[in-house]
Enzyme design. Structure first.
Site, mmCIF file in Angstrom:
data_model
loop_
_atom_site.group_PDB
_atom_site.id
_atom_site.type_symbol
_atom_site.label_atom_id
_atom_site.label_comp_id
_atom_site.label_asym_id
_atom_site.label_seq_id
_atom_site.Cartn_x
_atom_site.Cartn_y
_atom_site.Cartn_z
ATOM 1 C CG PHE A 24 -1.828 1.201 1.267
ATOM 2 C CD1 PHE A 24 -2.940 1.268 0.442
ATOM 3 C CD2 PHE A 24 -1.567 2.266 2.122
ATOM 4 C CE1 PHE A 24 -3.782 2.372 0.472
ATOM 5 C CE2 PHE A 24 -2.408 3.368 2.161
ATOM 6 C CZ PHE A 24 -3.513 3.426 1.337
ATOM 7 N N GLY A 25 0.665 2.113 -0.978
ATOM 8 C CA GLY A 25 1.379 3.378 -1.070
ATOM 9 C C GLY A 25 0.449 4.543 -0.795
ATOM 10 C CE1 TYR A 26 2.423 7.469 4.242
ATOM 11 C CE2 TYR A 26 2.395 5.089 4.027
ATOM 12 C CZ TYR A 26 2.936 6.238 4.566
ATOM 13 O OH TYR A 26 4.017 6.142 5.411
ATOM 14 N N GLY A 27 2.032 7.923 -0.180
ATOM 15 C CA GLY A 27 2.824 9.134 -0.418
ATOM 16 C C GLY A 27 3.424 9.071 -1.817
ATOM 17 C CB SER A 28 6.887 9.469 -3.051
ATOM 18 O OG SER A 28 7.544 8.473 -2.282
ATOM 19 C CD GLU A 99 9.430 4.517 0.876
ATOM 20 O OE1 GLU A 99 9.136 5.259 1.825
ATOM 21 O OE2 GLU A 99 9.329 4.874 -0.317
#
Length: 184
Positions: A24-28, A99
């Site tokens: 799950f990606g929520y930023g870049s 990350e």
């Protein structure tokens, strides 16, 4: 001074016998997809809010002048929209480095736009990591973002690209859009 969580994340999960994993990606990770994926789907997670509370000493700032990037904070009754990617476990050798600045991998339940659910991994920079900057007034955060730059470019570009990507997803994130309004 090191904030590197790469090796910690590599010891955190065993992918033996696993062919694919949801991320799950929520930023870049929404707009800068520099890794191969098998499938991509809009998704959300419940109980979390996106905040520009994590320092960036390695991508969008420096040790002397850290930028600010997003992390997730617990927030009951909040839904965080993002993008889910089904990836081969070998992708994490790249993502753990990308990350590494205080982010750890956690398992999270995700909800896809069609209502189906899957567990996935998400990178979260918790408040006990050395690069965590925490809350501040929106004007102060926006000022720090507007003045920071690192090896991956201007911190303001990160914020503006994220705001655009969230609009594309149909997300109304008051925190991100308030910071964007200060920059514009």
């Amino acid at each position: 001074m090191s904030f590197d969580t790469t090796e910690h994340n590599r010891r955190r999960y065993c992918f033996d016998g696993v062919e694919s994993v949801w991320l799950f990606g929520y930023g870049s990770l929404i707009y800068k997809v520099d890794f191969p994926f098998l499938e991509q789907r809009p998704a959300s997670i419940e109980g979390w809010a996106r905040r520009f509370w994590q320092g960036s000493h390695d991508h969008r700032g420096t040790l002397e002048s850290p930028g600010r990037v997003v992390t997730l904070i617990e927030s009951p009754a909040t839904c965080c929209k993002g993008m889910a990617y089904r990836v081969s476990p070998d992708v994490f050798s790249h993502l753990d480095v990308r990350e590494k600045n205080g982010y750890l991998r956690f398992v999270t339940p995700m909800i896809f736009t069609d209502g189906t659910r899957e567990d996935g991994l998400v990178y979260i920079a918790t408040e006990d990591n050395a690069a965590f900057l925490g809350p501040a007034e929106d004007a102060e955060i926006a000022n720090q973002i507007s003045n920071a730059q690192g090896p991956s470019g201007r911190n303001s570009d990160y914020l503006l690209k994220l705001a655009t990507a969230l609009r594309t997803l149909g997300d109304d994130d008051p925190h991100v859009f308030a910071l964007e309004s200060y920059l514009r």
